[in-house]
Motif scaffolding. Sequence first.
Motif, short mmCIF file in Angstrom:
data_model
loop_
_atom_site.label_atom_id
_atom_site.label_comp_id
_atom_site.label_asym_id
_atom_site.label_seq_id
_atom_site.Cartn_x
_atom_site.Cartn_y
_atom_site.Cartn_z
N LEU A 1 -4.70 13.07 -1.98
CA LEU A 1 -5.84 13.78 -2.55
C LEU A 1 -5.40 15.13 -3.13
O LEU A 1 -5.78 15.49 -4.26
CB LEU A 1 -6.91 13.99 -1.48
CG LEU A 1 -8.28 14.50 -1.94
CD1 LEU A 1 -8.90 13.53 -2.93
CD2 LEU A 1 -9.19 14.70 -0.74
N GLU B 1 -2.94 2.59 12.10
CA GLU B 1 -2.06 3.65 12.56
C GLU B 1 -0.76 3.07 13.10
O GLU B 1 -0.70 1.91 13.53
CB GLU B 1 -2.77 4.50 13.63
CG GLU B 1 -1.99 5.70 14.12
CD GLU B 1 -1.51 6.60 12.99
OE1 GLU B 1 -0.34 6.47 12.60
OE2 GLU B 1 -2.31 7.40 12.49
N ALA C 1 0.83 -1.21 0.00
CA ALA C 1 0.00 0.00 0.00
C ALA C 1 0.86 1.26 0.00
O ALA C 1 0.56 2.24 -0.69
CB ALA C 1 -0.92 -0.01 1.22
N ARG D 1 -5.28 2.75 0.64
CA ARG D 1 -4.84 3.27 1.94
C ARG D 1 -5.95 3.37 2.97
O ARG D 1 -5.70 3.70 4.12
CB ARG D 1 -4.20 4.65 1.73
CG ARG D 1 -2.87 4.55 1.02
CD ARG D 1 -2.22 5.88 0.82
NE ARG D 1 -0.80 5.69 0.47
CZ ARG D 1 0.07 6.67 0.32
NH1 ARG D 1 -0.33 7.93 0.47
NH2 ARG D 1 1.32 6.42 0.03
N SER D 2 -7.17 3.11 2.56
CA SER D 2 -8.31 3.34 3.44
C SER D 2 -8.33 2.40 4.65
O SER D 2 -8.92 2.73 5.69
CB SER D 2 -9.62 3.18 2.66
OG SER D 2 -9.73 1.86 2.13
N SER D 3 -7.68 1.24 4.56
CA SER D 3 -7.76 0.25 5.65
C SER D 3 -6.46 0.10 6.43
O SER D 3 -6.33 -0.82 7.24
CB SER D 3 -8.17 -1.11 5.07
OG SER D 3 -7.21 -1.56 4.13
N VAL E 1 -3.75 10.04 3.29
CA VAL E 1 -4.98 10.32 2.55
C VAL E 1 -5.00 11.75 2.04
O VAL E 1 -5.26 12.02 0.85
CB VAL E 1 -6.22 10.04 3.43
CG1 VAL E 1 -7.49 10.43 2.69
CG2 VAL E 1 -6.26 8.57 3.83
N VAL F 1 -7.73 7.73 -7.16
CA VAL F 1 -8.85 6.94 -6.61
C VAL F 1 -8.36 5.57 -6.16
O VAL F 1 -8.71 5.08 -5.08
CB VAL F 1 -9.98 6.81 -7.65
CG1 VAL F 1 -11.03 5.82 -7.17
CG2 VAL F 1 -10.61 8.17 -7.92
N ARG G 1 -1.40 8.10 9.51
CA ARG G 1 -2.38 7.65 8.52
C ARG G 1 -3.14 8.79 7.85
O ARG G 1 -3.32 8.77 6.62
CB ARG G 1 -3.35 6.68 9.20
CG ARG G 1 -4.30 5.97 8.27
CD ARG G 1 -5.10 4.90 9.02
NE ARG G 1 -6.13 4.33 8.17
CZ ARG G 1 -7.35 4.83 8.04
NH1 ARG G 1 -7.68 5.92 8.71
NH2 ARG G 1 -8.23 4.25 7.25
N PRO G 2 -3.63 9.81 8.59
CA PRO G 2 -4.34 10.90 7.91
C PRO G 2 -3.50 11.63 6.88
O PRO G 2 -4.03 12.14 5.88
CB PRO G 2 -4.73 11.85 9.07
CG PRO G 2 -4.72 10.99 10.29
CD PRO G 2 -3.65 9.98 10.06
N LEU H 1 -6.30 5.97 -2.90
CA LEU H 1 -7.15 6.22 -1.73
C LEU H 1 -7.82 4.93 -1.25
O LEU H 1 -7.95 4.68 -0.05
CB LEU H 1 -8.21 7.27 -2.06
CG LEU H 1 -7.68 8.70 -2.25
CD1 LEU H 1 -8.77 9.61 -2.81
CD2 LEU H 1 -7.15 9.26 -0.93
N TRP H 2 -8.23 4.10 -2.19
CA TRP H 2 -8.83 2.82 -1.84
C TRP H 2 -7.83 1.91 -1.13
O TRP H 2 -8.14 1.29 -0.11
CB TRP H 2 -9.36 2.14 -3.09
CG TRP H 2 -9.90 0.76 -2.82
CD1 TRP H 2 -11.07 0.41 -2.21
CD2 TRP H 2 -9.24 -0.48 -3.15
NE1 TRP H 2 -11.19 -0.95 -2.12
CE2 TRP H 2 -10.09 -1.53 -2.70
CE3 TRP H 2 -8.04 -0.80 -3.77
CZ2 TRP H 2 -9.75 -2.86 -2.86
CZ3 TRP H 2 -7.71 -2.14 -3.94
CH2 TRP H 2 -8.57 -3.15 -3.48
#
Length: 435
Positions: free
Chosen positions: A94, A213, A18, A208-210, A90, A202, A86-87, A205-206
């Motif tokens: 973006l 931390e 990821a 990294r969504s899971s 994302v 896109v 983690r934030p 982002l998918w």
Amino acid sequence: MHDVRAIRAPSMPRLAAASLAGTAIEFYDFFVYGTAAALILGPLFFPTFSPVAGTLAAFATFGVGFIARPLGSVLFGHIGDRRGRRPVLVASLLLTGVSTVAVGCVPTYETIGVAAPLLLLVLRFLQGLGLGGEWGGAVLLTVEHAPAGRRGLWSSFPQVGPALGFLLANGVVLGLSATLSEAQFASWGWRVPFWAAGVLAVVGLWLRSSLAESPSFLKIDDHARVPLVEVLRDHWRLLLLTGGALAIGYAIFYAVTTWSLAYGTERLGVSRSVMLTCIMAAVVVKGALTPLMALLGDRYGRRPLCLAGCAVAALWMFPMVALLATGAPLPMFLGFLGAMLAFITMFAVIAAYLPELYQPRVRCTGAAVGYNLGGVLGGALTPIVATALAEQGGRVPWGVAAYLTAIALFSLGCFALLPETRPVPVAAAAEPASG
């Protein structure tokens, strides 16, 4: 304090994949601009300039991205040290993705006049801002999850991302160059790689969504109120040394991938496809060898590999420029390959080395600012300075070789003043070189 009972060990291959995918996507965004600046942006956005001046102007907008990167590392480093790693992943992805797609939508100078290069400048700044946060978040999330004896190996996967991003960016450009006429490429073809960034964002982002931390962040009791202030107050010497040490890596990479592309096509008359193929082949080898070099860093230490890479770079810049000046594919490839091997000897271990130099409470800011400061020193100016120096010389631009050699020696001195870190546990690392 965060509840450390919530920490669970993730799958390292999944986490590394990821992180690699995310850095590949963000660096695709960044590199596709550099390729476009070398090949097409000058005449489209600076048509009143001479060809050389137009290229210089396009490279100047390219350099703005590097100036923005330390600012992005401050902004996202603050988030990473205060709110978590983690934030950062994302938000930075973006921002970079949206600004890259927007570059592909900017009308040319012929349509809106001086507003065109100004818009380009703003969007390039936003690209750099996003990328400035990407590296710190991706690397720290991987390093702080990895077992101590394999931090170099696992953290090398985000370092493979830039190579994949570069290959993807240039592969798209190469494919378009091979299938479109010059008029079609200048009219709309150059925009396609920028638009493709939206799809890649896109996907990133998918992926990294899971992600979980970082355990090191979750264990911090007392977060730095303003991480940058603490870094500048307590670790200023370390920050300057890491920025200076990394300068040669950026200088090499952008001399090969950006300046030489413009020099080969404009001054030597080599076709765009041949230049891109030679450069991409060298980058393929560089990307493939990254985990191997990182394993050597786990075994023998970070600093020895960095010193060796700098020394090889200092010895190779004159041969590289001489081989480039032949305009022949095989010599050019060999010149680029030697430079990329020197580069990756250093940068394969940097993802483990920089975080190990900083305390966890300021690690995201310190490591990211130091990394991107090297980009300003070595990456932002190299295409501009090299283009200017090459214009003053003959067929073999020895001035460029001298410039790159000087940076290599400067970085060698900076690495010599940095301490070794292996095998200090990353969660307990203390500041070894504070000012």
